[in-house]
Design a protein around this motif. Sequence first.
Motif, PDB file in Angstrom:
ATOM      1  N   ARG A 164      44.165 -53.744   1.142  1.00 35.42           N
ATOM      2  CA  ARG A 164      43.095 -52.962   0.537  1.00 35.42           C
ATOM      3  C   ARG A 164      43.191 -51.544   1.096  1.00 35.42           C
ATOM      4  O   ARG A 164      43.601 -51.347   2.242  1.00 35.42           O
ATOM      5  N   TYR A 165      42.810 -50.575   0.300  1.00 34.63           N
ATOM      6  CA  TYR A 165      42.787 -49.181   0.744  1.00 34.63           C
ATOM      7  C   TYR A 165      44.121 -48.753   1.348  1.00 34.63           C
ATOM      8  O   TYR A 165      44.176 -48.027   2.334  1.00 34.63           O
ATOM      9  N   ASP A 166      45.203 -49.270   0.771  1.00 38.56           N
ATOM     10  CA  ASP A 166      46.566 -48.965   1.206  1.00 38.56           C
ATOM     11  C   ASP A 166      46.843 -49.361   2.654  1.00 38.56           C
ATOM     12  O   ASP A 166      47.659 -48.746   3.336  1.00 38.56           O
ATOM     13  N   ASN A 167      46.141 -50.396   3.122  1.00 36.25           N
ATOM     14  CA  ASN A 167      46.354 -50.933   4.465  1.00 36.25           C
ATOM     15  C   ASN A 167      46.354 -52.452   4.417  1.00 36.25           C
ATOM     16  O   ASN A 167      45.693 -53.049   3.563  1.00 36.25           O
ATOM     17  N   VAL A 168      47.052 -53.060   5.359  1.00 40.85           N
ATOM     18  CA  VAL A 168      47.071 -54.516   5.481  1.00 40.85           C
ATOM     19  C   VAL A 168      45.994 -54.917   6.477  1.00 40.85           C
ATOM     20  O   VAL A 168      45.924 -54.369   7.579  1.00 40.85           O
ATOM     21  N   PHE A 169      45.148 -55.851   6.070  1.00 46.42           N
ATOM     22  CA  PHE A 169      44.069 -56.320   6.924  1.00 46.42           C
ATOM     23  C   PHE A 169      44.269 -57.799   7.255  1.00 46.42           C
ATOM     24  O   PHE A 169      44.717 -58.581   6.424  1.00 46.42           O
ATOM     25  N   VAL A 170      43.906 -58.161   8.473  1.00 46.20           N
ATOM     26  CA  VAL A 170      43.900 -59.550   8.930  1.00 46.20           C
ATOM     27  C   VAL A 170      42.443 -59.900   9.199  1.00 46.20           C
ATOM     28  O   VAL A 170      41.732 -59.147   9.868  1.00 46.20           O
ATOM     29  N   TYR A 171      42.016 -61.032   8.638  1.00 42.56           N
ATOM     30  CA  TYR A 171      40.640 -61.482   8.790  1.00 42.56           C
ATOM     31  C   TYR A 171      40.628 -62.911   9.319  1.00 42.56           C
ATOM     32  O   TYR A 171      41.649 -63.580   9.374  1.00 42.56           O
ATOM     33  N   HIS A 172      39.426 -63.372   9.599  1.00 39.09           N
ATOM     34  CA  HIS A 172      39.249 -64.766  10.016  1.00 39.09           C
ATOM     35  C   HIS A 172      38.177 -65.402   9.143  1.00 39.09           C
ATOM     36  O   HIS A 172      37.340 -64.721   8.560  1.00 39.09           O
ATOM     37  N   ASN A 173      38.240 -66.696   9.062  1.00 44.80           N
ATOM     38  CA  ASN A 173      37.262 -67.482   8.321  1.00 44.80           C
ATOM     39  C   ASN A 173      37.258 -68.868   8.938  1.00 44.80           C
ATOM     40  O   ASN A 173      38.189 -69.231   9.655  1.00 44.80           O
ATOM     41  N   GLY A 174      36.241 -69.637   8.636  1.00 43.63           N
ATOM     42  CA  GLY A 174      36.294 -71.043   9.008  1.00 43.63           C
ATOM     43  C   GLY A 174      37.440 -71.682   8.241  1.00 43.63           C
ATOM     44  O   GLY A 174      37.627 -71.393   7.056  1.00 43.63           O
ATOM     45  N   ALA A 175      38.224 -72.508   8.888  1.00 44.14           N
ATOM     46  CA  ALA A 175      39.397 -73.108   8.252  1.00 44.14           C
ATOM     47  C   ALA A 175      39.035 -73.958   7.048  1.00 44.14           C
ATOM     48  O   ALA A 175      39.854 -74.178   6.163  1.00 44.14           O
ATOM     49  N   GLU A 176      37.790 -74.424   6.989  1.00 45.17           N
ATOM     50  CA  GLU A 176      37.375 -75.282   5.874  1.00 45.17           C
ATOM     51  C   GLU A 176      36.984 -74.483   4.629  1.00 45.17           C
ATOM     52  O   GLU A 176      36.765 -75.055   3.571  1.00 45.17           O
ATOM     53  N   SER A 177      36.909 -73.170   4.750  1.00 42.88           N
ATOM     54  CA  SER A 177      36.518 -72.356   3.589  1.00 42.88           C
ATOM     55  C   SER A 177      37.658 -72.275   2.578  1.00 42.88           C
ATOM     56  O   SER A 177      38.824 -72.442   2.917  1.00 42.88           O
ATOM     57  N   TYR A 178      37.281 -72.053   1.330  1.00 46.03           N
ATOM     58  CA  TYR A 178      38.281 -71.837   0.279  1.00 46.03           C
ATOM     59  C   TYR A 178      37.669 -71.025  -0.827  1.00 46.03           C
ATOM     60  O   TYR A 178      36.466 -71.074  -1.064  1.00 46.03           O
ATOM     61  N   TYR A 179      38.503 -70.223  -1.462  1.00 46.55           N
ATOM     62  CA  TYR A 179      38.047 -69.303  -2.494  1.00 46.55           C
ATOM     63  C   TYR A 179      39.061 -69.273  -3.632  1.00 46.55           C
ATOM     64  O   TYR A 179      40.256 -69.435  -3.403  1.00 46.55           O
ATOM     65  N   ALA A 180      38.588 -68.989  -4.824  1.00 48.02           N
ATOM     66  CA  ALA A 180      39.463 -68.934  -6.000  1.00 48.02           C
ATOM     67  C   ALA A 180      40.518 -67.846  -5.877  1.00 48.02           C
ATOM     68  O   ALA A 180      41.582 -67.945  -6.480  1.00 48.02           O
ATOM     69  N   ALA A 181      40.247 -66.826  -5.097  1.00 51.68           N
ATOM     70  CA  ALA A 181      41.196 -65.711  -4.958  1.00 51.68           C
ATOM     71  C   ALA A 181      42.016 -65.797  -3.668  1.00 51.68           C
ATOM     72  O   ALA A 181      42.704 -64.849  -3.318  1.00 51.68           O
ATOM     73  N   ARG A 182      41.945 -66.919  -2.954  1.00 49.38           N
ATOM     74  CA  ARG A 182      42.749 -67.054  -1.735  1.00 49.38           C
ATOM     75  C   ARG A 182      43.706 -68.229  -1.852  1.00 49.38           C
ATOM     76  O   ARG A 182      43.313 -69.343  -2.140  1.00 49.38           O
ATOM     77  N   GLY A 183      44.970 -67.942  -1.616  1.00 46.28           N
ATOM     78  CA  GLY A 183      45.990 -68.977  -1.606  1.00 46.28           C
ATOM     79  C   GLY A 183      46.840 -68.833  -0.357  1.00 46.28           C
ATOM     80  O   GLY A 183      46.333 -68.494   0.704  1.00 46.28           O
ATOM     81  N   PHE A 184      48.132 -69.086  -0.503  1.00 44.55           N
ATOM     82  CA  PHE A 184      49.032 -68.847   0.622  1.00 44.55           C
ATOM     83  C   PHE A 184      50.401 -68.466   0.089  1.00 44.55           C
ATOM     84  O   PHE A 184      50.790 -68.830  -1.008  1.00 44.55           O
ATOM     85  N   ARG A 185      51.100 -67.697   0.884  1.00 42.47           N
ATOM     86  CA  ARG A 185      52.474 -67.293   0.601  1.00 42.47           C
ATOM     87  C   ARG A 185      53.378 -68.057   1.557  1.00 42.47           C
ATOM     88  O   ARG A 185      53.064 -68.226   2.724  1.00 42.47           O
ATOM     89  N   GLY A 186      54.529 -68.466   1.025  1.00 42.75           N
ATOM     90  CA  GLY A 186      55.435 -69.249   1.833  1.00 42.75           C
ATOM     91  C   GLY A 186      56.733 -68.545   2.121  1.00 42.75           C
ATOM     92  O   GLY A 186      57.075 -67.515   1.506  1.00 42.75           O
ATOM     93  N   SER A 187      57.455 -69.087   3.087  1.00 47.99           N
ATOM     94  CA  SER A 187      58.785 -68.605   3.423  1.00 47.99           C
ATOM     95  C   SER A 187      59.728 -69.799   3.474  1.00 47.99           C
ATOM     96  O   SER A 187      59.329 -70.928   3.754  1.00 47.99           O
ATOM     97  N   LEU A 188      60.968 -69.511   3.172  1.00 52.29           N
ATOM     98  CA  LEU A 188      62.013 -70.528   3.206  1.00 52.29           C
ATOM     99  C   LEU A 188      63.256 -69.860   3.795  1.00 52.29           C
ATOM    100  O   LEU A 188      63.657 -68.782   3.370  1.00 52.29           O
ATOM    101  N   ARG A 189      63.829 -70.487   4.807  1.00 46.50           N
ATOM    102  CA  ARG A 189      65.020 -69.961   5.473  1.00 46.50           C
ATOM    103  C   ARG A 189      66.126 -71.010   5.418  1.00 46.50           C
ATOM    104  O   ARG A 189      65.886 -72.172   5.649  1.00 46.50           O
TER     105      ARG A 189
END
Length: 190
Positions: A164-189
């Motif tokens: 947001r605002y041309d910056n990367v932000f790290v936030y926290h939440n309760g691990a049990e929370s979930y939102y329609a606009a939150r997912g996850f990105r994966g990596s494969l090596r």
Amino acid sequence: MEGVKTKKKLSPERREELLSALKARFEKNMNRHEGVEWAKVKAKLEANTEKLWSLSEMERTGGEPDVVGHDKKTGEYFFYDCSAESPKGRRSLCYDREALESRKEHKPENNAIDMGAAMGIELLTEQEYRELQKLGNFDTKTSSWVKTPAGIRKLGGALFCDRRYDNVFVYHNGAESYYAARGFRGSLRF
């Protein structure tokens, strides 16, 4: 166990379709992998059907995986989800199984850690997420869970990131929370 291995193979048609999509994305986004040759990536993919299956799962769930790095010492290539927003097929998930089981009602269908494991991929770490953001503007309308340090998770929290605002932000939440606009990105090596 044999059935599990068979399940992680692609049909010849799906394999060619996936390789074609990966090649097109690779060629369209050369800034993500300067100095990497598609022929070498393709050869490694063709030699590893299980990893190709995992890339297919990343693609199927909307991740748009692409090569973002190469370790010259080990020969490993790194694929990350490069979709503009958090992959559509991996949203509305709490962080892990413990969080999912702790919800008394309105449980999401799944959790990010288990879904990633089933796909054969890892959640991006905060550092990997920041590296991805150097390659473009990702998650400007969504957010993505990232691998959370054990100490934070032990206290009930989990981390997510966005841009947001041309910056990367790290936030926290309760691990049990979930939102329609939150997912996850994966990596494969591999």
